[in-house]
Scaffold this motif. Structure first.
Motif, mmCIF file in Angstrom:
data_model
loop_
_atom_site.group_PDB
_atom_site.id
_atom_site.type_symbol
_atom_site.label_atom_id
_atom_site.label_comp_id
_atom_site.label_asym_id
_atom_site.label_seq_id
_atom_site.Cartn_x
_atom_site.Cartn_y
_atom_site.Cartn_z
ATOM 1 N N SER A 30 0.832 -1.207 0.000
ATOM 2 C CA SER A 30 0.000 0.000 0.000
ATOM 3 C C SER A 30 0.863 1.253 0.000
ATOM 4 C CB SER A 30 -0.920 0.002 1.228
ATOM 5 O OG SER A 30 -1.801 -1.098 1.206
ATOM 6 N N ILE A 31 1.933 1.243 0.809
ATOM 7 C CA ILE A 31 2.842 2.387 0.851
ATOM 8 C C ILE A 31 3.475 2.607 -0.515
ATOM 9 C CG2 ILE A 31 4.999 3.272 1.800
ATOM 10 C CD1 ILE A 31 4.336 1.776 4.397
ATOM 11 N N ALA A 32 3.978 1.525 -1.121
ATOM 12 C CA ALA A 32 4.669 1.634 -2.405
ATOM 13 C C ALA A 32 3.740 2.125 -3.511
ATOM 14 C CB ALA A 32 5.279 0.285 -2.786
ATOM 15 N N ASP A 207 -8.568 2.234 -8.267
ATOM 16 C CA ASP A 207 -9.166 1.350 -7.272
ATOM 17 C C ASP A 207 -8.427 1.506 -5.952
ATOM 18 O OD1 ASP A 207 -6.751 0.183 -7.791
ATOM 19 O OD2 ASP A 207 -7.551 -1.814 -8.245
ATOM 20 N N LYS A 208 -8.956 0.886 -4.925
ATOM 21 C CA LYS A 208 -8.352 0.828 -3.595
ATOM 22 C C LYS A 208 -7.929 2.205 -3.110
ATOM 23 C CE LYS A 208 -7.090 -4.003 -4.197
ATOM 24 N NZ LYS A 208 -7.609 -4.164 -5.565
ATOM 25 N N THR A 209 -6.647 2.405 -2.750
ATOM 26 C CA THR A 209 -6.222 3.691 -2.205
ATOM 27 C C THR A 209 -6.343 4.813 -3.233
ATOM 28 O OG1 THR A 209 -3.940 3.125 -2.774
ATOM 29 C CG2 THR A 209 -4.653 2.683 -0.524
ATOM 30 N N ASN A 210 -6.273 4.474 -4.520
ATOM 31 C CA ASN A 210 -6.408 5.505 -5.544
ATOM 32 C C ASN A 210 -7.776 6.162 -5.504
ATOM 33 O OD1 ASN A 210 -3.872 4.802 -6.373
ATOM 34 N ND2 ASN A 210 -4.533 3.583 -8.113
ATOM 35 N N PHE A 240 2.472 6.532 7.502
ATOM 36 C CA PHE A 240 2.552 6.406 8.950
ATOM 37 C C PHE A 240 1.597 5.330 9.474
ATOM 38 C CE2 PHE A 240 4.426 10.649 8.486
ATOM 39 C CZ PHE A 240 5.524 10.520 9.305
ATOM 40 N N PHE A 241 0.388 5.259 8.905
ATOM 41 C CA PHE A 241 -0.556 4.231 9.334
ATOM 42 C C PHE A 241 0.015 2.839 9.061
ATOM 43 C CE2 PHE A 241 -4.275 7.308 8.307
ATOM 44 C CZ PHE A 241 -4.001 8.001 9.464
ATOM 45 N N ALA A 242 0.476 2.636 7.825
ATOM 46 C CA ALA A 242 0.932 1.315 7.410
ATOM 47 C C ALA A 242 2.248 0.925 8.064
ATOM 48 C CB ALA A 242 1.064 1.263 5.879
ATOM 49 N N GLY A 280 6.589 -7.307 -0.594
ATOM 50 C CA GLY A 280 5.257 -6.716 -0.640
ATOM 51 C C GLY A 280 5.206 -5.476 -1.516
ATOM 52 N N ALA A 281 6.295 -4.716 -1.538
ATOM 53 C CA ALA A 281 6.333 -3.490 -2.332
ATOM 54 C C ALA A 281 6.387 -3.775 -3.826
ATOM 55 C CB ALA A 281 7.525 -2.637 -1.915
ATOM 56 N N VAL A 282 6.974 -4.899 -4.217
ATOM 57 C CA VAL A 282 7.174 -5.179 -5.652
ATOM 58 C C VAL A 282 6.152 -6.167 -6.208
ATOM 59 C CG1 VAL A 282 9.628 -4.667 -5.506
ATOM 60 C CG2 VAL A 282 8.856 -7.007 -5.130
ATOM 61 N N PHE A 283 5.486 -6.950 -5.355
ATOM 62 C CA PHE A 283 4.491 -7.909 -5.841
ATOM 63 C C PHE A 283 3.240 -7.187 -6.321
ATOM 64 C CE2 PHE A 283 5.695 -12.137 -3.574
ATOM 65 C CZ PHE A 283 6.865 -12.169 -4.327
ATOM 66 N N LYS A 284 2.455 -7.873 -7.131
ATOM 67 C CA LYS A 284 1.192 -7.325 -7.612
ATOM 68 C C LYS A 284 0.203 -7.198 -6.464
ATOM 69 C CE LYS A 284 1.467 -8.909 -12.412
ATOM 70 N NZ LYS A 284 0.803 -9.702 -13.479
ATOM 71 N N ASN A 285 -0.594 -6.161 -6.526
ATOM 72 C CA ASN A 285 -1.539 -5.839 -5.459
ATOM 73 C C ASN A 285 -2.498 -6.985 -5.182
ATOM 74 O OD1 ASN A 285 -4.229 -4.616 -4.458
ATOM 75 N ND2 ASN A 285 -2.758 -2.994 -4.068
#
Length: 339
Positions: A30-32, A207-210, A240-242, A280-285
């Motif tokens: 989510s951060i990435a 979608d999602k955070t977007n 900060f949340f994540a 987690g940063a590089v894998f697909k959502n």
């Protein structure tokens, strides 16, 4: 008994996988994704930075960074709520439509999901359970790791505190976020303001955070400045949340890992968890979310059984308002009372 020991072991393994590894992947993902949305920095670079920050805290013992994060999170939470309320006020004329959509698609999900009534209801219920479980963790047995460390007079007060957390997360923050997104669908240049806008939104992968980022942009009539402001605001808050969630979930996983394999195994667990933060940063959502949903369910199974077994103890604690625990072990951490 033997079955109880099996449940303990099963729960520990599930917690390590669901929180220490897969859960941290979701947070770093989510951060990435949000930072990449506003800066175009490659997700693998963001993953390396997150892994380094995690290493400094987990291995390097840089408690100051963790302390700063802990203090900043409440401030960011208040800013996020304030920002959400401002957007809702700007789109207050669309609130009736927002509430109408919420109730309509809750009881008639096939209208938006498609397919038959049974299939649509199954999908809606499944997604609701997944996101609700991930959001407040009610029934997973994860937050007791933190609550058991608290110095309180009795378990009853700490239990009430835990319940307040679920309420605030689900009924305040999530409801506000939903209203922010839905009320802006029709407003200004929102995604449902015209067929062309809806087609653009669906084709551009919003979608999602977007969704939150684009919701904030509608207040600025969808301008590039609005997208930038919305993106930065959500990215900073989410970081900060994540990241604070990564710290706490890593601790929960570590407690269970050392319980199973001893304190000397802590370094091995930490190295593996740091690797998952990067992945987690590089894998697909979608892959990351599917993995964490599956392992979250594994945590629920043994914990729900334990809740049923301990229900009488909880009722007794509620009736006495914790007076027994005060008498027996006053002002002691709750985890010292657990045998």
């Amino acid at each position: 008994g033997v079955f109880g020991k099996f449940l303990i072991g099963f729960f520990s393994i599930a917690t390590i996988l669901a929180l220490g590894f897969m859960g941290c992947m979701v947070q770093s993902n989510s951060i990435a994704s949000t930072i990449n949305e506003v800066s175009n920095i490659d997700t693998w670079i963001i993953g390396i930075v997150l892994a380094i920050l995690a290493t400094l805290i987990f291995i390097g013992g840089v408690s100051r960074l963790a302390s700063v994060t802990e203090k900043v999170v409440p401030i960011m939470a208040m800013l996020y709520i304030l920002g959400g309320l401002i957007i809702i006020c700007c789109n207050i004329t669309h609130l009736p439509e927002a509430f109408y959509m919420i109730f309509k698609f809750a009881f008639v999900p096939q209208a938006i999901i498609g397919g038959g009534v049974g299939a649509a209801f199954k999908i809606a219920l499944s997604q609701g359970a997944k996101r609700g479980l991930f959001s407040n963790e009610a029934g997973m047995g994860s937050t007791p790791h933190a609550h058991a460390q608290a110095n309180v007079e009795n378990a009853h007060k700490q239990g009430v505190s835990a319940m307040v957390g679920v309420f605030f997360d689900t009924f305040v923050v999530l409801t506000m976020t939903a209203l922010v997104i839905i009320s802006t669908l029709y407003a200004g240049n929102g995604m449902l303001s015209s067929p062309d806008k809806l087609a653009f939104a669906l084709n551009s992968g919003i979608d999602k955070t977007n969704l939150v980022q684009n919701a904030i942009a509608t207040v600025f009539n969808g301008s590039n400045l609005g997208l930038t402001i919305g993106g930065i605001f959500v990215a900073v808050c989410l970081f900060f949340f994540a990241f604070s969630t990564i710290l706490s979930w890593n601790l929960f996983g570590k407690i269970n890992f050392t319980y199973l394999f001893g304190k000397k195994s802590a370094l091995i667990y930490t190295i593996i968890s740091i690797l998952f933060v990067f992945l987690g940063a590089v894998f697909k959502n979608d892959l990351v979310w599917e993995l964490t949903d599956f392992f979250n369910y594994l945590m629920v199974l043994p914990n729900v059984l334990a809740l049923f077994v301990l229900s009488k103890t909880v009722v007794d604690e509620l009736k006495t308002n914790g007076k027994k625990s005060v008498k027996d072990t006053p002002n002691q951490p709750l985890n010292q009372n657990i045998k």
